[in-house]
Design a protein around this motif. Sequence first.
Motif, PDB file in Angstrom:
ATOM      1  N   PHE A  15       2.599  64.046  25.888  1.00 15.75           N
ATOM      2  CA  PHE A  15       3.394  65.261  26.010  1.00 15.75           C
ATOM      3  C   PHE A  15       4.822  64.795  26.251  1.00 15.75           C
ATOM      4  O   PHE A  15       5.101  64.160  27.273  1.00 15.75           O
ATOM      5  CB  PHE A  15       2.887  66.110  27.180  1.00 15.75           C
ATOM      6  N   ASP A  16       5.715  65.047  25.284  1.00 17.67           N
ATOM      7  CA  ASP A  16       7.067  64.500  25.330  1.00 17.67           C
ATOM      8  C   ASP A  16       8.071  65.501  25.897  1.00 17.67           C
ATOM      9  O   ASP A  16       8.069  66.678  25.521  1.00 17.67           O
ATOM     10  CB  ASP A  16       7.542  64.124  23.922  1.00 17.67           C
ATOM     11  N   VAL A  17       8.915  65.008  26.784  1.00 18.56           N
ATOM     12  CA  VAL A  17      10.094  65.747  27.228  1.00 18.56           C
ATOM     13  C   VAL A  17      11.295  65.017  26.635  1.00 18.56           C
ATOM     14  O   VAL A  17      11.543  63.853  26.958  1.00 18.56           O
ATOM     15  CB  VAL A  17      10.197  65.793  28.766  1.00 18.56           C
ATOM     16  N   ILE A  18      12.026  65.697  25.739  1.00 17.51           N
ATOM     17  CA  ILE A  18      13.108  65.052  25.000  1.00 17.51           C
ATOM     18  C   ILE A  18      14.424  65.727  25.347  1.00 17.51           C
ATOM     19  O   ILE A  18      14.588  66.940  25.174  1.00 17.51           O
ATOM     20  CB  ILE A  18      12.869  65.131  23.479  1.00 17.51           C
ATOM     21  N   ALA A  19      15.364  64.931  25.857  1.00 15.79           N
ATOM     22  CA  ALA A  19      16.706  65.420  26.172  1.00 15.79           C
ATOM     23  C   ALA A  19      17.695  64.735  25.248  1.00 15.79           C
ATOM     24  O   ALA A  19      17.639  63.512  25.060  1.00 15.79           O
ATOM     25  CB  ALA A  19      17.044  65.131  27.631  1.00 15.79           C
ATOM     26  N   GLN A  20      18.599  65.515  24.662  1.00 16.47           N
ATOM     27  CA  GLN A  20      19.545  64.964  23.703  1.00 16.47           C
ATOM     28  C   GLN A  20      20.968  65.203  24.194  1.00 16.47           C
ATOM     29  O   GLN A  20      21.308  66.278  24.697  1.00 16.47           O
ATOM     30  CB  GLN A  20      19.334  65.624  22.333  1.00 16.47           C
ATOM     31  N   ALA A  21      21.805  64.174  24.095  1.00 14.42           N
ATOM     32  CA  ALA A  21      23.197  64.263  24.512  1.00 14.42           C
ATOM     33  C   ALA A  21      24.062  63.449  23.565  1.00 14.42           C
ATOM     34  O   ALA A  21      23.561  62.636  22.787  1.00 14.42           O
ATOM     35  CB  ALA A  21      23.358  63.755  25.941  1.00 14.42           C
ATOM     36  N   GLY A  22      25.364  63.661  23.642  1.00 16.01           N
ATOM     37  CA  GLY A  22      26.278  62.926  22.768  1.00 16.01           C
ATOM     38  C   GLY A  22      26.312  61.446  23.066  1.00 16.01           C
ATOM     39  O   GLY A  22      26.619  60.630  22.202  1.00 16.01           O
ATOM     40  N   ARG A  23      26.007  61.097  24.306  1.00 15.72           N
ATOM     41  CA  ARG A  23      25.943  59.696  24.707  1.00 15.72           C
ATOM     42  C   ARG A  23      25.023  59.604  25.914  1.00 15.72           C
ATOM     43  O   ARG A  23      24.657  60.617  26.522  1.00 15.72           O
ATOM     44  CB  ARG A  23      27.332  59.158  25.066  1.00 15.72           C
ATOM     45  N   LEU A  24      24.640  58.393  26.270  1.00 11.93           N
ATOM     46  CA  LEU A  24      23.808  58.186  27.447  1.00 11.93           C
ATOM     47  C   LEU A  24      24.696  58.182  28.687  1.00 11.93           C
ATOM     48  O   LEU A  24      25.828  57.678  28.659  1.00 11.93           O
ATOM     49  CB  LEU A  24      23.054  56.861  27.337  1.00 11.93           C
ATOM     50  N   PRO A  25      24.235  58.726  29.801  1.00 12.48           N
ATOM     51  CA  PRO A  25      25.066  58.772  31.003  1.00 12.48           C
ATOM     52  C   PRO A  25      25.242  57.391  31.627  1.00 12.48           C
ATOM     53  O   PRO A  25      24.363  56.527  31.535  1.00 12.48           O
ATOM     54  CB  PRO A  25      24.287  59.696  31.946  1.00 12.48           C
ATOM     55  N   ALA A  26      26.378  57.208  32.263  1.00  5.80           N
ATOM     56  CA  ALA A  26      26.611  55.991  33.035  1.00  5.80           C
ATOM     57  C   ALA A  26      25.888  56.107  34.378  1.00  5.80           C
ATOM     58  O   ALA A  26      25.417  57.191  34.759  1.00  5.80           O
ATOM     59  CB  ALA A  26      28.102  55.788  33.251  1.00  5.80           C
ATOM     60  N   GLU A  27      25.792  55.009  35.099  1.00  7.19           N
ATOM     61  CA  GLU A  27      25.129  55.025  36.400  1.00  7.19           C
ATOM     62  C   GLU A  27      25.826  56.021  37.335  1.00  7.19           C
ATOM     63  O   GLU A  27      27.054  56.037  37.434  1.00  7.19           O
ATOM     64  CB  GLU A  27      25.130  53.628  37.006  1.00  7.19           C
ATOM     65  N   GLU A  29      26.340  59.028  36.948  1.00  9.96           N
ATOM     66  CA  GLU A  29      27.081  60.087  36.267  1.00  9.96           C
ATOM     67  C   GLU A  29      26.180  61.293  36.017  1.00  9.96           C
ATOM     68  O   GLU A  29      25.030  61.159  35.608  1.00  9.96           O
ATOM     69  CB  GLU A  29      27.628  59.589  34.924  1.00  9.96           C
ATOM     70  N   LYS A  30      26.713  62.485  36.264  1.00 12.45           N
ATOM     71  CA  LYS A  30      26.014  63.724  35.924  1.00 12.45           C
ATOM     72  C   LYS A  30      26.608  64.230  34.610  1.00 12.45           C
ATOM     73  O   LYS A  30      27.768  64.658  34.558  1.00 12.45           O
ATOM     74  CB  LYS A  30      26.194  64.766  37.021  1.00 12.45           C
ATOM     75  N   LEU A  31      25.819  64.146  33.538  1.00 11.36           N
ATOM     76  CA  LEU A  31      26.292  64.460  32.196  1.00 11.36           C
ATOM     77  C   LEU A  31      25.567  65.688  31.670  1.00 11.36           C
ATOM     78  O   LEU A  31      24.331  65.755  31.750  1.00 11.36           O
ATOM     79  CB  LEU A  31      26.042  63.267  31.270  1.00 11.36           C
ATOM     80  N   ARG A  32      26.265  66.653  31.135  1.00 12.54           N
ATOM     81  CA  ARG A  32      25.621  67.838  30.574  1.00 12.54           C
ATOM     82  C   ARG A  32      25.040  67.506  29.205  1.00 12.54           C
ATOM     83  O   ARG A  32      25.731  67.014  28.317  1.00 12.54           O
ATOM     84  CB  ARG A  32      26.609  68.996  30.453  1.00 12.54           C
ATOM     85  N   GLY A  33      23.753  67.787  29.042  1.00 10.04           N
ATOM     86  CA  GLY A  33      23.095  67.515  27.773  1.00 10.04           C
ATOM     87  C   GLY A  33      23.354  68.591  26.742  1.00 10.04           C
ATOM     88  O   GLY A  33      23.922  69.648  27.037  1.00 10.04           O
ATOM     89  N   GLU A  34      22.904  68.306  25.503  1.00  8.52           N
ATOM     90  CA  GLU A  34      23.109  69.237  24.394  1.00  8.52           C
ATOM     91  C   GLU A  34      21.845  70.042  24.095  1.00  8.52           C
ATOM     92  O   GLU A  34      21.906  71.239  23.834  1.00  8.52           O
ATOM     93  CB  GLU A  34      23.555  68.468  23.157  1.00  8.52           C
ATOM     94  N   GLN A  35      20.686  69.358  24.098  1.00  9.32           N
ATOM     95  CA  GLN A  35      19.424  70.033  23.830  1.00  9.32           C
ATOM     96  C   GLN A  35      18.337  69.420  24.701  1.00  9.32           C
ATOM     97  O   GLN A  35      18.424  68.249  25.071  1.00  9.32           O
ATOM     98  CB  GLN A  35      18.995  69.883  22.361  1.00  9.32           C
TER      99      GLN A  35
END
Length: 286
Positions: A15-27, A29-35
């Motif tokens: 069962f996959d949970v897939i998060a997509q973002a423009g780039r991977l977050p740095a250590e 870092e709180k990064l807003r994902g896209e999907q």
Amino acid sequence: MTGTKRVIVVGGVNFDVIAQAGRLPAEHEKLRGEQCCVLPGGAASNTAVGLVRQGCSVRLVSAVGDDTAGAMCLDVLDGSGVDTSLVRVQAGARTSMAVVVSSGGAKRMLTFAGADRGLAFDALTEEDLRAADHLHVVGEPTPALARVVHLAHRAGRTVSVEWNGRDMSPLARGAALSFMNADEAARLPQSRGASTTDETARRIAGLVSGDVIVTRGAEGAVWATAGGELFHEPTVPVEPLDRTGGGDAFDAGVIAGWLAGEEPGACMRRGLDAALHVIKKLGAHP
């Protein structure tokens, strides 16, 4: 080879949970994902669906827990045309999971073990294998999986093995087809001293006495035969949205083409086209 080919696929359902973002977050870092989405996955599950898309009749041998995630996976597989009668639902167990963070050209993955697939593998019989034309296996080289491969050889059925970053040579000896990507191949012990992917592929093909197919990302794929021949097939460069499942779709296309009697180049073209379809969307199923 004519008619609809019957394939048994043995391996995992996740069962996959897939998060997509423009780039991977740095250590830190709180990064807003896209999907973000939740979807069935797992290499064997993905390949099984891919083979159905390629026109094969497919039975999947695996295990899920008796939880909501397992029920969802089975519903999607059934709806995709995969025969799940050999998928074991284990009481009191959770379904295996994967958490994927994807940024198109890169991804990070965490996996979590769940229902015991070995029990499902142990239940597979030689009669089941005689009712099929081909066996495809994905997973670790465990005694349970080795038994399945042995039964397939004894039944006179062809076998393919996805190496998936592991040294699968104990199971791949005598298998018609072995699959891996170039990064995985470079980390295998058999690659020591090899200067190119071609050299590694040819070396492993000789070791296992079977053909080895290696994907090379934007450079396409290479096919090394047991006799030492090499075939190359280019691909169309694309900007991937999510690479998850691309290799599984490639395997399905190659296997279907090979079972249909196609030449290596045509088989790889099938696989590469199937992979391109998958990596341009979110989620691992074709």
